[in-house]
Design an enzyme around this catalytic site. Structure first.
Site, PDB file in Angstrom:
ATOM      1  N   LYS A 290      -9.000  -3.395  -9.866  1.00  0.00           N
ATOM      2  CA  LYS A 290      -8.633  -4.801  -9.950  1.00  0.00           C
ATOM      3  C   LYS A 290      -9.791  -5.681  -9.500  1.00  0.00           C
ATOM      4  O   LYS A 290     -10.628  -5.176  -8.743  1.00  0.00           O
ATOM      5  CB  LYS A 290      -7.381  -5.066  -9.130  1.00  0.00           C
ATOM      6  CG  LYS A 290      -7.640  -5.248  -7.614  1.00  0.00           C
ATOM      7  CD  LYS A 290      -6.406  -5.652  -6.878  1.00  0.00           C
ATOM      8  CE  LYS A 290      -6.449  -7.004  -6.257  1.00  0.00           C
ATOM      9  NZ  LYS A 290      -7.301  -7.198  -5.082  1.00  0.00           N
TER      10      LYS A 290
ATOM     11  N   ASP B 251      -4.771   0.581  -8.964  1.00  0.00           N
ATOM     12  CA  ASP B 251      -4.260  -0.343  -7.954  1.00  0.00           C
ATOM     13  C   ASP B 251      -4.097   0.523  -6.710  1.00  0.00           C
ATOM     14  O   ASP B 251      -3.288   1.450  -6.697  1.00  0.00           O
ATOM     15  CB  ASP B 251      -2.909  -0.902  -8.398  1.00  0.00           C
ATOM     16  CG  ASP B 251      -2.365  -1.891  -7.381  1.00  0.00           C
ATOM     17  OD1 ASP B 251      -2.370  -1.567  -6.174  1.00  0.00           O
ATOM     18  OD2 ASP B 251      -1.938  -2.984  -7.786  1.00  0.00           O
ATOM     19  N   HIS B 252      -4.844   0.235  -5.673  1.00  0.00           N
ATOM     20  CA  HIS B 252      -4.882   1.195  -4.555  1.00  0.00           C
ATOM     21  C   HIS B 252      -3.520   1.336  -3.871  1.00  0.00           C
ATOM     22  O   HIS B 252      -3.290   2.300  -3.158  1.00  0.00           O
ATOM     23  CB  HIS B 252      -5.998   0.864  -3.560  1.00  0.00           C
ATOM     24  CG  HIS B 252      -5.671  -0.227  -2.590  1.00  0.00           C
ATOM     25  ND1 HIS B 252      -5.867  -1.548  -2.848  1.00  0.00           N
ATOM     26  CD2 HIS B 252      -5.159  -0.174  -1.335  1.00  0.00           C
ATOM     27  CE1 HIS B 252      -5.500  -2.266  -1.803  1.00  0.00           C
ATOM     28  NE2 HIS B 252      -5.057  -1.458  -0.861  1.00  0.00           N
TER      29      HIS B 252
ATOM     30  N   LYS C 161      -0.868   5.051  -2.121  1.00  0.00           N
ATOM     31  CA  LYS C 161      -0.172   5.210  -0.838  1.00  0.00           C
ATOM     32  C   LYS C 161       1.043   6.109  -1.034  1.00  0.00           C
ATOM     33  O   LYS C 161       1.859   5.857  -1.929  1.00  0.00           O
ATOM     34  CB  LYS C 161       0.272   3.836  -0.298  1.00  0.00           C
ATOM     35  CG  LYS C 161      -0.891   2.885   0.018  1.00  0.00           C
ATOM     36  CD  LYS C 161      -0.360   1.534   0.498  1.00  0.00           C
ATOM     37  CE  LYS C 161      -1.421   0.462   0.534  1.00  0.00           C
ATOM     38  NZ  LYS C 161      -2.181   0.355   1.758  1.00  0.00           N
TER      39      LYS C 161
ATOM     40  N   GLU D 151      -0.939  -9.664   6.524  1.00  0.00           N
ATOM     41  CA  GLU D 151      -2.176  -9.094   7.079  1.00  0.00           C
ATOM     42  C   GLU D 151      -2.622  -9.898   8.283  1.00  0.00           C
ATOM     43  O   GLU D 151      -2.411 -11.120   8.335  1.00  0.00           O
ATOM     44  CB  GLU D 151      -3.288  -9.165   6.032  1.00  0.00           C
ATOM     45  CG  GLU D 151      -3.014  -8.369   4.786  1.00  0.00           C
ATOM     46  CD  GLU D 151      -4.240  -8.347   3.891  1.00  0.00           C
ATOM     47  OE1 GLU D 151      -5.148  -7.554   4.162  1.00  0.00           O
ATOM     48  OE2 GLU D 151      -4.296  -9.134   2.945  1.00  0.00           O
TER      49      GLU D 151
ATOM     50  N   ASP E  56      -5.030 -12.482  -5.624  1.00  0.00           N
ATOM     51  CA  ASP E  56      -5.556 -11.305  -4.923  1.00  0.00           C
ATOM     52  C   ASP E  56      -4.466 -10.243  -4.727  1.00  0.00           C
ATOM     53  O   ASP E  56      -4.751  -9.055  -4.745  1.00  0.00           O
ATOM     54  CB  ASP E  56      -6.099 -11.764  -3.554  1.00  0.00           C
ATOM     55  CG  ASP E  56      -6.888 -10.685  -2.837  1.00  0.00           C
ATOM     56  OD1 ASP E  56      -7.540  -9.881  -3.521  1.00  0.00           O
ATOM     57  OD2 ASP E  56      -6.858 -10.646  -1.590  1.00  0.00           O
TER      58      ASP E  56
ATOM     59  N   HIS F 289      -0.604  -5.819  -6.343  1.00  0.00           N
ATOM     60  CA  HIS F 289       0.040  -5.006  -5.307  1.00  0.00           C
ATOM     61  C   HIS F 289       1.541  -5.312  -5.136  1.00  0.00           C
ATOM     62  O   HIS F 289       2.367  -4.407  -5.122  1.00  0.00           O
ATOM     63  CB  HIS F 289      -0.655  -5.202  -3.961  1.00  0.00           C
ATOM     64  CG  HIS F 289      -2.132  -4.958  -4.008  1.00  0.00           C
ATOM     65  ND1 HIS F 289      -2.700  -4.016  -4.833  1.00  0.00           N
ATOM     66  CD2 HIS F 289      -3.167  -5.523  -3.339  1.00  0.00           C
ATOM     67  CE1 HIS F 289      -4.016  -4.021  -4.660  1.00  0.00           C
ATOM     68  NE2 HIS F 289      -4.320  -4.932  -3.768  1.00  0.00           N
TER      69      HIS F 289
END
Ligand code: BG6
Length: 505
Positions: free
Chosen positions: A160, A189-190, A194, A228, A247, A252
């Site tokens: 991304k 997409d990291h 997970k 965050e 972002d 996400h």
């Protein structure tokens, strides 16, 4: 992400891992340690090699040393020298820059040479800024390097952002699909690396008891939170042009939303799973500009304390416009137009410099239809949440009401919980291992398809447009270290609901 519960993981076919941006942050911090972890787990093919593409000329030995240094800095586990040696011995550098005419011919020559030695499959990993995607792909296309022939595969991995709005995302897909076929593209997409995010699929579809209540008859609303503590730090120039919505949300947060809200796929294969994810994103109601303004809050942090760190105003961040109206916090209410979810609001929020790091999906079930226990103060009653915790606690919690021991009927809310760490011992990883391994075995379940990327942008575009038009008007300021702007509470409280607290449970 294989669906087989017993088989040993398959070792990928021989392949050449070609990294663009090999000396950059992503390659150093995540890709190199992830390759090392795969090597240590025996999940790289015997015939494996890394070709690092650099825009300046460097010797293979310097690249080898550079990656070794990166591994020492970012390894998630103790380094076994033999494993590292074997991995880095196969590294070579090729100098190729799309702006230098013909320089990709050198890359082609190197890959042809490796193919003669039996390494015929190529994985092109673009660890580069998005502006470099097209020039690199054009050159790969021109040199025929993406053409699959004689049983050899060619795969293209990109990170991304997949565009910055609906129009640019469509353009990017169009540009890529002129050169490669959809099955060859792996959009990372990291979040999908997970374990807890992957587990949403298993939790929903490997347990029969949740499906009957997973709908508008039993669910009151869903909250998706990615908060965050990090501020924008040194990413000012990227972030000021991007903002919290671009972002985090179409990528996400929408990955989380689609896994929670999708219909059961008929098979556990990439086509079925990705089609259902795309379908549910396409069913997110497209809001009018007025609705988008009414159903969203954007905020920007001003100086405050996060833990023991003092953070300055966002506008004073290096490379940020001092008059910036870019949001560092976004909250919104969405609805999904289908039979399962009609009338169930999905509240999403994400922001930087908040009071705690918390990523979770909370499913709030409807209250019992009436209370027989009138003597109980209502705030003592548990809210019947099922919480899928992604960070900091990886696990699942169910909150329900129970009788407090004693002669009278007093009720209190309690929790039943599963924590990953109590059951499974996983070696620390970067989160990229599964994704890179899946690229090598050709399993694209965990990767975004063009249609869902576009559906995601389509759903957020009205918010982006309405905010751009409103400029600074409606941008709420919040103090760093808090749970975001007050207005975000208003967004949910006007519906008679409350955000879950970012601190505590
Ligand atoms: C990245 C964003 O994609 O995700 C960052 O660009 C953000 O701004 C990060 O900090 C959050 O990822 P995680 O895994 O820490 O929740």
């Amino acid at each position: 992400m294989s669906s087989d519960t017993t088989a040993k993981p398959q070792v990928p076919e021989p392949c050449c891992f070609v990294i663009f941006g090999v000396t950059g942050d992503l390659a150093h911090r995540l890709v190199t340690p992830a390759l090392y972890n795969l090597a240590e787990a025996g999940l790289l093919p015997d015939d494996f090699c890394v070709v690092g593409v650099t825009r300046t000329e460097i010797q293979s030995q310097s690249l080898h040393d550079d990656l070794m240094k990166a591994l020492q800095q970012f390894a998630t586990r103790p380094i076994d020298k033999d494993v590292a040696k074997k991995l880095f011995d196969c590294v070579s550098a090729v100098h190729a820059d799309p702006s230098e005419e013909g320089s990709f011919d050198r890359l082609k020559a190197r890959l042809d040479e490796l193919a003669k030695r039996g390494v015929k499959n190529h994985l092109f990993y673009l660890a580069v800024p998005p502006t470099a995607f097209k020039p690199i792909c054009d050159e790969l296309g021109r040199t025929g390097l993406l053409q699959e022939e004689n049983g050899a595969w060619r795969r293209l991995v990109i990170e991304k952002p997949f565009g910055t709005d609906l129009t640019s995302a469509k353009q990017l897909n169009h540009d890529l699909l002129r050169i490669v076929e959809e099955h060859q593209i792996y959009r990372i997409d990291h979040y999908l690396g997970k374990e807890t995010v992957q587990n949403i699929l298993v939790f929903r579809f490997a347990n029969g008891m949740f499906e009957p209540i997973w709908n508008r008859n039993h669910i009151d609303h869903v909250q998706i939170t990615v908060s965050e503590v990090l501020d924008v730090g040194r990413r000012g120039s990227f972030y000021d042009a991007t903002g919290a919505m671009r972002d985090m949300v179409p990528n996400h947060l929408f990955q989380l939303l689609s896994l929670v809200a999708m219909e059961p796929p008929s098979r556990f294969d990439a086509h079925s799973v990705r089609s259902e994810k795309g379908e549910v994103l396409a069913a997110v109601q497209i809001q009018t500009p007025e609705e988008a303004l009414n159903n969203s809050v954007r905020g920007q942090y001003v100086a405050g304390r996060v833990g023991d760190k003092q953070i300055g105003d966002y506008r004073n961040t290096p490379d940020v416009d001092p008059l910036s109206v870019t949001e560092t916090f976004a909250a919104m209410k969405l609805t999904i137009d289908n039979w399962r979810w009609a009338g169930v609001p999905f509240y999403l929020r994400t922001g930087k410099a908040l009071t705690s790091k918390r990523t979770e999906v909370a499913i709030r079930f409807k209250q019992a239809p009436f209370s027989m226990f009138r003597a109980t103060e209502v705030e003592r009653l548990s809210q019947n949440y099922l919480v899928i915790g992604i960070e900091p606690t990886e696990g699942i919690t169910l909150q329900f009401n129970t009788k407090v021991p004693g002669p009278t009927v007093a009720i209190d809310g309690v929790e039943m919980g599963f924590k990953y760490r109590d059951y499974f011992k996983a070696s620390p990883s970067t989160g990229y291992e599964t994704l890179i391994y899946d690229c090598m075995i050709g399993d694209n379940i965990l990767f975004q398809r063009a249609d869902s990327v576009e559906a995601g942008w389509q759903a957020v575009q009205p918010f982006l447009d309405a905010w751009a038009k409103a400029g600074g008007e409606g941008l709420a300021l919040y103090r760093a270290g808090t749970d975001g702007p007050r207005e975000a509470h208003g967004l949910i409280e006007r519906d008679g609901r409350r955000w879950r607290r970012l601190n505590g449970s």
